[in-house]
Design a protein around this motif. Structure first.
Motif, mmCIF file in Angstrom:
data_model
loop_
_atom_site.group_PDB
_atom_site.id
_atom_site.type_symbol
_atom_site.label_atom_id
_atom_site.label_comp_id
_atom_site.label_asym_id
_atom_site.label_seq_id
_atom_site.Cartn_x
_atom_site.Cartn_y
_atom_site.Cartn_z
ATOM 1 N N VAL A 71 -9.353 13.123 -5.186
ATOM 2 C CA VAL A 71 -9.791 11.653 -5.460
ATOM 3 C C VAL A 71 -8.993 11.022 -7.054
ATOM 4 C CG1 VAL A 71 -11.449 9.920 -4.289
ATOM 5 C CG2 VAL A 71 -11.572 12.120 -3.948
ATOM 6 N N GLN A 72 -9.443 11.228 -7.514
ATOM 7 C CA GLN A 72 -9.885 10.300 -8.868
ATOM 8 C C GLN A 72 -7.968 10.459 -9.014
ATOM 9 O OE1 GLN A 72 -11.261 8.488 -10.875
ATOM 10 N NE2 GLN A 72 -13.016 8.938 -9.172
ATOM 11 N N GLY A 73 -6.954 11.754 -8.912
ATOM 12 C CA GLY A 73 -5.881 11.575 -8.898
ATOM 13 C C GLY A 73 -4.858 10.475 -7.962
ATOM 14 N N VAL A 74 -5.297 10.391 -6.828
ATOM 15 C CA VAL A 74 -4.806 9.539 -5.900
ATOM 16 C C VAL A 74 -5.727 8.145 -5.915
ATOM 17 C CG1 VAL A 74 -5.138 7.722 -3.690
ATOM 18 C CG2 VAL A 74 -4.775 10.441 -3.838
ATOM 19 N N ARG A 75 -6.678 8.199 -6.463
ATOM 20 C CA ARG A 75 -7.146 7.055 -7.960
ATOM 21 C C ARG A 75 -6.299 6.163 -8.668
ATOM 22 N NH1 ARG A 75 -9.447 2.217 -11.107
ATOM 23 N NH2 ARG A 75 -11.073 1.790 -10.190
ATOM 24 N N ALA A 76 -5.667 7.137 -9.236
ATOM 25 C CA ALA A 76 -4.651 6.400 -10.347
ATOM 26 C C ALA A 76 -3.517 5.722 -10.007
ATOM 27 C CB ALA A 76 -4.390 7.784 -11.526
ATOM 28 N N GLN A 77 -2.966 6.969 -9.022
ATOM 29 C CA GLN A 77 -1.968 6.075 -8.591
ATOM 30 C C GLN A 77 -2.068 4.761 -7.690
ATOM 31 O OE1 GLN A 77 -1.555 8.792 -5.775
ATOM 32 N NE2 GLN A 77 0.625 10.003 -6.639
ATOM 33 N N VAL A 78 -3.555 4.567 -7.024
ATOM 34 C CA VAL A 78 -3.797 2.883 -6.606
ATOM 35 C C VAL A 78 -3.750 1.546 -7.099
ATOM 36 C CG1 VAL A 78 -5.273 1.802 -5.310
ATOM 37 C CG2 VAL A 78 -4.726 4.495 -4.544
ATOM 38 N N ALA A 79 -4.801 2.728 -8.493
ATOM 39 C CA ALA A 79 -4.969 1.553 -9.378
ATOM 40 C C ALA A 79 -3.626 1.225 -10.323
ATOM 41 C CB ALA A 79 -5.749 2.036 -10.705
ATOM 42 N N MET B 91 0.764 -1.409 0.288
ATOM 43 C CA MET B 91 0.069 0.200 0.130
ATOM 44 C C MET B 91 1.040 1.560 -0.147
ATOM 45 S SD MET B 91 -3.222 1.510 0.050
ATOM 46 C CE MET B 91 -4.041 0.490 0.500
ATOM 47 N N VAL B 92 1.978 0.848 1.042
ATOM 48 C CA VAL B 92 2.780 2.463 1.054
ATOM 49 C C VAL B 92 3.250 3.117 -0.058
ATOM 50 C CG1 VAL B 92 3.825 3.105 2.634
ATOM 51 C CG2 VAL B 92 3.184 0.625 2.648
ATOM 52 N N ALA B 93 3.683 2.125 -1.398
ATOM 53 C CA ALA B 93 4.188 1.970 -2.136
ATOM 54 C C ALA B 93 3.259 3.014 -3.235
ATOM 55 C CB ALA B 93 4.622 0.423 -2.894
ATOM 56 N N LEU B 94 2.503 2.682 -2.908
ATOM 57 C CA LEU B 94 1.513 4.039 -3.959
ATOM 58 C C LEU B 94 1.694 4.923 -4.758
ATOM 59 C CD1 LEU B 94 -0.773 5.754 -3.561
ATOM 60 C CD2 LEU B 94 -1.796 3.732 -2.326
ATOM 61 N N VAL B 95 2.511 5.359 -3.633
ATOM 62 C CA VAL B 95 2.469 7.114 -3.480
ATOM 63 C C VAL B 95 3.581 7.642 -4.477
ATOM 64 C CG1 VAL B 95 2.716 9.462 -2.560
ATOM 65 C CG2 VAL B 95 1.193 8.133 -1.264
ATOM 66 N N LEU B 96 4.655 7.638 -3.785
ATOM 67 C CA LEU B 96 6.354 7.628 -4.796
ATOM 68 C C LEU B 96 7.173 6.358 -4.205
ATOM 69 C CD1 LEU B 96 6.453 10.651 -2.828
ATOM 70 C CD2 LEU B 96 6.032 10.721 -6.020
ATOM 71 N N ALA B 97 7.703 5.620 -5.454
ATOM 72 C CA ALA B 97 8.331 4.484 -5.152
ATOM 73 C C ALA B 97 10.074 4.896 -4.631
ATOM 74 C CB ALA B 97 8.401 3.684 -7.076
ATOM 75 N N ALA B 98 10.037 6.251 -4.821
ATOM 76 C CA ALA B 98 11.728 6.248 -5.101
ATOM 77 C C ALA B 98 11.715 6.924 -3.328
ATOM 78 C CB ALA B 98 11.578 7.283 -5.953
ATOM 79 N N THR C 75 -16.947 3.218 -5.653
ATOM 80 C CA THR C 75 -17.879 2.327 -5.965
ATOM 81 C C THR C 75 -17.421 1.572 -4.513
ATOM 82 O OG1 THR C 75 -16.891 0.805 -6.728
ATOM 83 C CG2 THR C 75 -18.201 1.991 -7.728
ATOM 84 N N ASP C 76 -18.462 0.371 -3.975
ATOM 85 C CA ASP C 76 -18.119 -0.145 -3.229
ATOM 86 C C ASP C 76 -17.813 -1.746 -3.332
ATOM 87 O OD1 ASP C 76 -20.361 -1.080 -3.388
ATOM 88 O OD2 ASP C 76 -21.775 -1.704 -2.062
ATOM 89 N N THR C 77 -17.570 -2.164 -4.506
ATOM 90 C CA THR C 77 -17.540 -3.037 -5.624
ATOM 91 C C THR C 77 -15.997 -3.063 -5.983
ATOM 92 O OG1 THR C 77 -18.225 -2.113 -7.481
ATOM 93 C CG2 THR C 77 -19.675 -3.045 -6.047
ATOM 94 N N ASP C 78 -15.055 -2.183 -5.802
ATOM 95 C CA ASP C 78 -14.575 -1.962 -6.460
ATOM 96 C C ASP C 78 -12.416 -2.127 -5.549
ATOM 97 O OD1 ASP C 78 -11.187 -1.934 -7.848
ATOM 98 O OD2 ASP C 78 -13.106 -1.468 -9.430
ATOM 99 N N MET C 79 -11.796 -3.046 -5.455
ATOM 100 C CA MET C 79 -10.664 -2.555 -4.240
ATOM 101 C C MET C 79 -9.573 -1.307 -4.458
ATOM 102 S SD MET C 79 -10.439 -5.303 -1.351
ATOM 103 C CE MET C 79 -8.934 -5.230 -0.986
ATOM 104 N N ARG C 80 -9.760 -0.809 -5.872
ATOM 105 C CA ARG C 80 -8.712 -0.086 -5.849
ATOM 106 C C ARG C 80 -9.879 1.063 -5.768
ATOM 107 N NH1 ARG C 80 -8.253 -1.882 -12.398
ATOM 108 N NH2 ARG C 80 -10.702 -1.809 -11.777
ATOM 109 N N ASP C 81 -11.132 1.967 -5.371
ATOM 110 C CA ASP C 81 -11.504 2.711 -4.987
ATOM 111 C C ASP C 81 -11.718 3.050 -3.589
ATOM 112 O OD1 ASP C 81 -12.218 3.135 -7.787
ATOM 113 O OD2 ASP C 81 -14.569 2.307 -8.081
ATOM 114 N N VAL C 82 -11.771 1.754 -2.833
ATOM 115 C CA VAL C 82 -12.312 1.740 -1.301
ATOM 116 C C VAL C 82 -10.863 1.434 -0.547
ATOM 117 C CG1 VAL C 82 -12.120 0.009 0.454
ATOM 118 C CG2 VAL C 82 -13.952 0.027 -1.717
ATOM 119 N N THR C 83 -9.228 1.501 -1.185
ATOM 120 C CA THR C 83 -8.223 1.817 -1.198
ATOM 121 C C THR C 83 -8.138 2.969 -0.823
ATOM 122 O OG1 THR C 83 -7.159 -0.598 -1.644
ATOM 123 C CG2 THR C 83 -5.703 1.146 -1.152
#
Length: 241
Positions: free
Chosen positions: A157-165, A1-8, A127-135
């Protein structure tokens, strides 16, 4: 989870994507908000339920994004037996708290966790049907509380969602449908509990409770290798401060 923001950002960022949210305890319960916060949220939910029960009242769930096919490995099921197990595990944390446990149970009886989650998440296209959304919802909610920030914009929020995905293409959520639903609903309890606690601290005029909630939430993430105080939320998602 932690890696979703910046791998570096740090070596710890290479940890598994699901490591942070699905193990986070409901820290708000031991904060200065306590029963006052839960009871305030319960009363608000009961008032909402009464309004919905009036003749002609709109009772539909909040409008979310258009239904879409969730790719395999990300979908969240609705098995009632799994939901009951997650609910029991959540409430078990409070059984020694007496009145507090009763208030928590009443809160989620009036408005079940997935409905409460959608009330908060759907306006942001989640949504409540997609792990990427809930995360995504878990990360953004925690960041907002840690930094004392106002509600985010949909673009943020959608910016974070793209990172999570993007990250979840590498660090996949649990492969089994049962485990995936359990992890997702655990996160939904965390998200709604954090929002209830934040709302209660504001409503009851207890800034110290809010500060304590912020500090405890920050520490919970730091223990898992990610400091929410060191990133800013933008339309591109999380970026270093």
């Amino acid at each position: 989870m932690v890696a979703l923001v910046l791998a570096a950002a740090s070596p710890a960022a290479a940890q598994g994507l699901a490591a942070v949210p699905n193990t986070m305890a409901p820290i708000y319960m031991n904060s200065a908000i306590g029963l006052i916060g839960i009871d305030a949220a319960r009363r608000a939910n009961e008032a909402q339920a009464r309004r919905a029960a009036r003749p002609g009242a709109e009772t539909a769930r909040p409008a979310g994004p258009a239904a879409a096919v969730v790719p395999g490995g990300f979908g969240i099921g609705t098995d009632p037996a799994v939901s009951e197990q997650v609910r029991d595990q959540f409430f078990a944390r409070f059984r020694s708290a007496g009145q507090t446990a009763q208030a928590v149970a009443a809160l989620y009886t009036v408005r079940p966790v997935r409905q409460a989650f959608l009330d908060a998440a759907a306006p942001y296209g989640l949504t409540d049907t997609d792990m990427r959304d809930v995360t995504t919802a878990h990360f953004v909610t925690a960041w907002m509380i840690v930094n004392g920030a106002p509600p985010p914009t949909r673009a943020q929020v959608q910016g974070v969602r793209a990172q999570v995905a993007a990250r979840m293409e590498i660090s996949r959520p649990p492969a089994g449908a049962r485990e995936r639903q359990m992890a997702a609903e655990q996160m939904m309890y965390d998200v709604t509990a954090m929002l209830y606690a934040r709302e209660a601290a504001s409503r009851t005029g207890t800034p110290e409770a809010g500060r304590q909630l912020s500090a405890q939430t920050a520490e919970s993430y730091v223990r898992r290798g990610f400091d929410l105080r060191k990133v800013a939320l933008t339309d591109r998602g999380f970026v270093p401060r």
